[in-house]
Design an enzyme around this catalytic site. Structure first.
Site, PDB file in Angstrom:
ATOM      1  N   ASP A 194      47.078  39.958  36.083  1.00  0.00           N
ATOM      2  CA  ASP A 194      46.774  38.503  36.277  1.00  0.00           C
ATOM      3  C   ASP A 194      46.622  37.573  34.908  1.00  0.00           C
ATOM      4  OD1 ASP A 194      46.337  38.315  38.927  1.00  0.00           O
ATOM      5  OD2 ASP A 194      44.057  39.129  38.642  1.00  0.00           O
TER       6      ASP A 194
HETATM    7  C1  GLC Z   1      42.064  43.123  38.161  1.00  0.00           C
HETATM    8  C2  GLC Z   1      42.542  42.519  39.421  1.00  0.00           C
HETATM    9  C3  GLC Z   1      43.946  42.935  39.753  1.00  0.00           C
HETATM   10  C4  GLC Z   1      44.687  42.909  38.868  1.00  0.00           C
HETATM   11  C5  GLC Z   1      44.200  43.527  37.647  1.00  0.00           C
HETATM   12  C6  GLC Z   1      45.195  43.414  36.369  1.00  0.00           C
HETATM   13  O1  GLC Z   1      41.659  44.383  38.396  1.00  0.00           O
HETATM   14  O2  GLC Z   1      41.483  42.812  40.483  1.00  0.00           O
HETATM   15  O3  GLC Z   1      44.255  42.019  41.044  1.00  0.00           O
HETATM   16  O4  GLC Z   1      45.966  43.276  39.183  1.00  0.00           O
HETATM   17  O5  GLC Z   1      43.082  43.017  37.142  1.00  0.00           O
HETATM   18  O6  GLC Z   1      45.094  42.044  36.017  1.00  0.00           O
HETATM   19  C1  GLC Z   2      42.434  39.892  35.675  1.00  0.00           C
HETATM   20  C2  GLC Z   2      41.107  40.526  35.055  1.00  0.00           C
HETATM   21  C3  GLC Z   2      40.030  39.864  35.752  1.00  0.00           C
HETATM   22  C4  GLC Z   2      39.960  38.482  35.782  1.00  0.00           C
HETATM   23  C5  GLC Z   2      41.403  37.832  36.623  1.00  0.00           C
HETATM   24  C6  GLC Z   2      41.532  36.507  36.539  1.00  0.00           C
HETATM   25  O1  GLC Z   2      42.293  40.322  37.055  1.00  0.00           O
HETATM   26  O2  GLC Z   2      40.942  41.859  35.046  1.00  0.00           O
HETATM   27  O3  GLC Z   2      38.797  40.104  34.857  1.00  0.00           O
HETATM   28  O4  GLC Z   2      39.002  37.781  36.645  1.00  0.00           O
HETATM   29  O5  GLC Z   2      42.431  38.576  36.020  1.00  0.00           O
HETATM   30  O6  GLC Z   2      41.463  35.807  35.091  1.00  0.00           O
END
Ligand code: GLC
Ligand code: GLC
Length: 798
Positions: A484
């Protein structure tokens, strides 16, 4: 090394012996639609169906002292005031023990010859918590003691409850019975629901107004009524409604008194909301209290709950020479998979329950951890998720569990999302053999009249990625892929903007992802295999198209995605490499090594082995594989959120446990058992030695453990709700122990170090039950078991 607790595997419990754990160590209650979080000091809260919109108890994230608010029982024995769970009074106890089990928590406190044992559970079929409180006089003289219960109500919407005080402080309403205290805020208008806290005998006093109970400016640790031995008999009008009962008890020497409390939630149909003008219809609450309000009934409900978990966990049981492995497989990993499936990423001590809904990609991945346990619910979840897809194959990144509608605030545009629907569906059908799900009609964006079969949804998911390739023939990343925080089309230098939704490089957005490329190849192969099953009878020309798209992607990866020693991570908006030896920092990332490795891209040319060697060489540290190395030391606007984190944390060089299994599976597919095992043990909590360092619960996987470059390597965070649960389950069950569900049966293909010798797996698979003894002779290979209902015991040498 200070230890705070230990595993008691025979009863499937983790036992905490010191209440002052480095961080609250919690458990979850409930498996239908009423859920509770309960910490080792009885902190936490509960909700029905939706952690944001139907919050029952108020909880202060970020509060001090930490973990304040919960279901507190106060005891006054002479001058001494204490709680069985130590908090909130923190009066030193003679003995304390908290046992977190499967769907229940038992807390025992003892002081001055008085023992108080509280069993918390959410019964099957009841929208309530049952608290079974037993007080025992262990001394030789009669004791006169007082017991208070205490909970603080949330005004339903957990978000506005913390914001809109000009309204909230005037809306609170309660009703008071002789055993039950009711919370009915907003019931007068549109709500059809209220909450209640009842006891199985009439109380000697009560409070429903917080300040009357605590005393102005007091904390939970100094309730004025308790210290005075009284109740205010207060009726809340606005301000902060609470519920507290008082009981004055006489305990003969050696004797016990038992009280049963029920903390419940009721919905009434519109025509039966009121029993008289303004007076709520209490019959359902009384029934609920009645249903569990005797020791015999509570026992029966608790036994049923235990039976439920015995039945579930009995579906996969391992006996091996490694106790840490057995307890992970048999108990805690399966349990965490269930909890993660129920909660998605909504409510934990790291997720406030108001921020995120159910994630499209997260929920699909979570399925892999529970398809063997609760296949019917997996089926429904797949259909719910698919209904949040758009007609063009894109999908809402998240949806709200109460409405099942897509979340407009976040929208779509995450490049990897559509492929996870194929992942989840394949996992479900391989486990169940239920091809009929493919024929289910599912709408788009929940719009009636737009229905197409689930199989069509899968086709457009595949096409969505296949038809959206960038300049190198690799998948476009969109707002982000699985990571993300790798936001290559969203450039932000304004701290008030979100990294993901400020998408400002849409015109010809060109950034490409090698993680999605690997995912596409792996899922594309799975999809082609699914389409080729006799029960699907897909058009062979279409199956060929899928295979060709996969093979073109493999070529593109080999041409443009190989850096010489490992797979690149991405191309940025300007077409520059990310995750390359040419970069100054973050020369290598884990996700593409894992996914291209699982997809076996270039395996024959040795690419997978090289990439896995590089992962061990550059990413591995004492606690697992970090996400990227070296971590970014400063913010790089063109990369987005990733470099916003300090080095060694989260997506910037943290050990993101969720993606370690991808490398482990790739290692297993490459036949590298020792590497797979070593990586697995490093992220598995059961093998972690230092409870203080790890800080969070020793019985569940974390989303993230601080990496080698962090200030405090090895410190765990974001425990419980993480894709790590399902992925480590898939890893250990299918790739290490090697029990792989196939459309036509099981394939036994372990990849486990020889020194483990042999192991036994008892596994339910559809209508079959297998008792498999697997002896590792060193010859390797696999063993196919065609599906046939009934019991089979097999001895397999591999
Ligand atoms: C968090 C989110 C997931 C994402 C991961 C890596 O665990 O829930 O959707 O793939 O972060 O950013
Ligand atoms: C990833 C991160 C999570 C955050 C999201 C959006 O999933 O692990 O902590 O909320 O990105 O920024």
């Amino acid at each position: 090394m200070k230890q705070y607790g230990y595993f008691d595997d025979d009863v499937r419990e983790f036992v905490i012996t010191d209440p002052a754990t480095p961080w609250p160590w919690i458990n979850y209650l409930g498996c239908e639609d009423f859920f509770s979080l309960v910490s080792n000091t009885a902190g936490g809260y509960c909700f029905c169906k939706d952690a944001k919109f139907r919050r029952i108890l108020r909880y202060r994230y970020n509060g001090v002292p930490m973990d304040s608010g919960g279901r507190y029982y106060y005891i006054k024995d002479g001058d001494s005031v204490w709680n069985p769970g130590w908090k909130p009074c923190k009066t030193p106890l003679d003995r304390y023990e908290c046992r977190h089990g499967m769907g229940y928590t038992r807390i025992i406190g003892e002081k001055g010859g008085l023992r108080c044992e509280v069993l918390f559970f959410v019964p099957q079929g009841g929208r309530c918590e049952v608290h079974r409180v037993r007080l025992t006089n262990t001394g030789a003289a009669v004791k006169r003691v007082q017991l208070w219960s205490f909970v603080e109500w949330c005004l339903w919407n957990a978000s506005t409850d913390m914001e809109n005080f000009q309204r909230n402080l005037s809306t609170g309403e309660v009703e008071v019975g002789d055993r039950i205290l009711y919370h009915k805020t907003e019931y007068r208008e549109r709500r059809d629901h209220y909450a209640f806290f009842g006891a199985n005998r009439p109380f000697d006093g009560f409070d429903t107004d917080r300040e009357s109970f605590l005393g102005p400016y007091n904390g939970f640790d100094t309730p004025q009524q308790v210290f005075a031995g009284t109740s205010g008999n207060s009726v809340a009008h606005g301000w902060s409604p609470v519920a507290s009962h008082r009981f004055d008890l006489t305990l003969e020497a050696g004797k016990s008194e038992e009280l049963i409390f029920v903390l419940g939630y009721v919905e009434n149909p519109p025509e039966a909301k009121f029993s008289a003008p303004g007076i709520i219809n209490k019959a359902p609450a009384e029934e609920l209290l009645e249903a569990f309000g005797t020791p015999a009934k509570a026992d029966a409900a608790f036994a049923a709950l235990k039976g439920y978990w015995d039945g579930l966990l009995g579906r996969f049981q391992l006996e091996s020479a490694v106790p840490e492995l057995d307890r992970t497989v048999n108990i805690w990993n399966q349990y965490q998979c269930m909890v993660t499936f129920f909660m998605s990423r909504s409510a934990s001590y790291f997720e406030s329950g108001i921020g995120r809904g159910m994630g499209f990609r997260d929920s699909n991945q979570d399925l892999a951890g529970i398809v063997h346990l609760i296949p019917d619910r997996a089926r429904q979840r797949i259909l719910d998720i698919a209904a949040t897809q758009f007609p063009d194959g894109g999908c809402y990144h998240q949806y709200q569990p109460l409405t099942k509608r897509g979340n407009h605030d976040i929208g779509g545009g995450f490049g990897d999302d559509p492929l996870w629907l194929i992942f989840g569906t394949v996992a479900y059908i391989k486990e169940t053999g239920d091809f009929s799900i493919l024929e289910e009609k599912v709408p788009f964006d929940n719009q009636p009249g737009t229905e197409k079969t689930l199989l069509e949804h899968l086709k457009i998911s595949f096409a969505r990625v296949a038809d959206n390739l960038g300049p190198h023939g690799l998948p476009l990343i969109g707002r982000a892929d699985w990571n993300d925080c790798l936001n290559l089309n969203c450039f932000s230098d304004n701290p008030d903007e979100s990294f993901q939704t400020t998408e400002n490089k849409t015109e010809g957005s060109r950034a490409e992802s090698l993680m999605i490329a690997g995912l596409f190849v792996a899922e594309g192969k799975d999809f082609a295999e699914l389409l080729s099953q006799p029960a699907v009878s897909a058009d062979p020309a279409y199956v060929d198209e899928v295979r060709e798209a996969v093979s073109r992607m493999e070529t593109a990866v080999k041409q443009h995605g190989w850096d010489g020693e490992w797979f690149l991570r991405a191309y940025d908006y300007y077409g520059r490499k990310i995750g390359s030896s040419e970069n100054a920092e973050s020369k290598i990332f884990i996700e593409s090594q894992g996914w291209c490795g699982m997809a076996r891209i270039g395996a024959d040319e040795g690419l997978c082995d090289k990439a896995l060697d590089a992962a061990s060489k550059y990413l591995e540290c004492e606690y697992g594989l970090v996400l990227n190395a070296p971590a970014f030391s400063s913010y790089i606007k063109d990369y987005g959120e990733i470099s916003s984190y300090p080095q060694g944390y989260k997506e910037n060089g943290g050990i993101f446990c969720h993606n370690n299994p991808w490398v482990i599976i790739a290692e297993a597919m490459a036949g590298r058992a020792d590497d797979a095992w070593r990586h697995y043990c490093k992220i598995s909590p059961a093998f972690a030695k230092d409870q203080s360092l790890r800080k969070v619960e020793p019985y569940v996987f974390c989303q993230m453990v601080a990496g080698a470059e962090a200030a405090h390597p090895g410190e765990g965070k974001n425990s419980w709700l993480t894709g790590t649960a399902a992925w480590t389950w898939k890893t250990v069950s299918e790739f290490i122990l090697g029990i792989k569900p196939q459309y036509d049966g099981l394939l036994v293909e372990p990849c486990i170090p020889q020194h483990i010798g042999s192991y036994r797996v008892r596994r339910r698979f559809r209508e079959a039950e297998y008792d498999l003894t697997i002896r590792l002779t060193g010859k390797g290979g696999s063993f196919r078991i065609p599906y046939r209902p009934g019991f089979q015991a097999l001895e397999i040498e591999l």
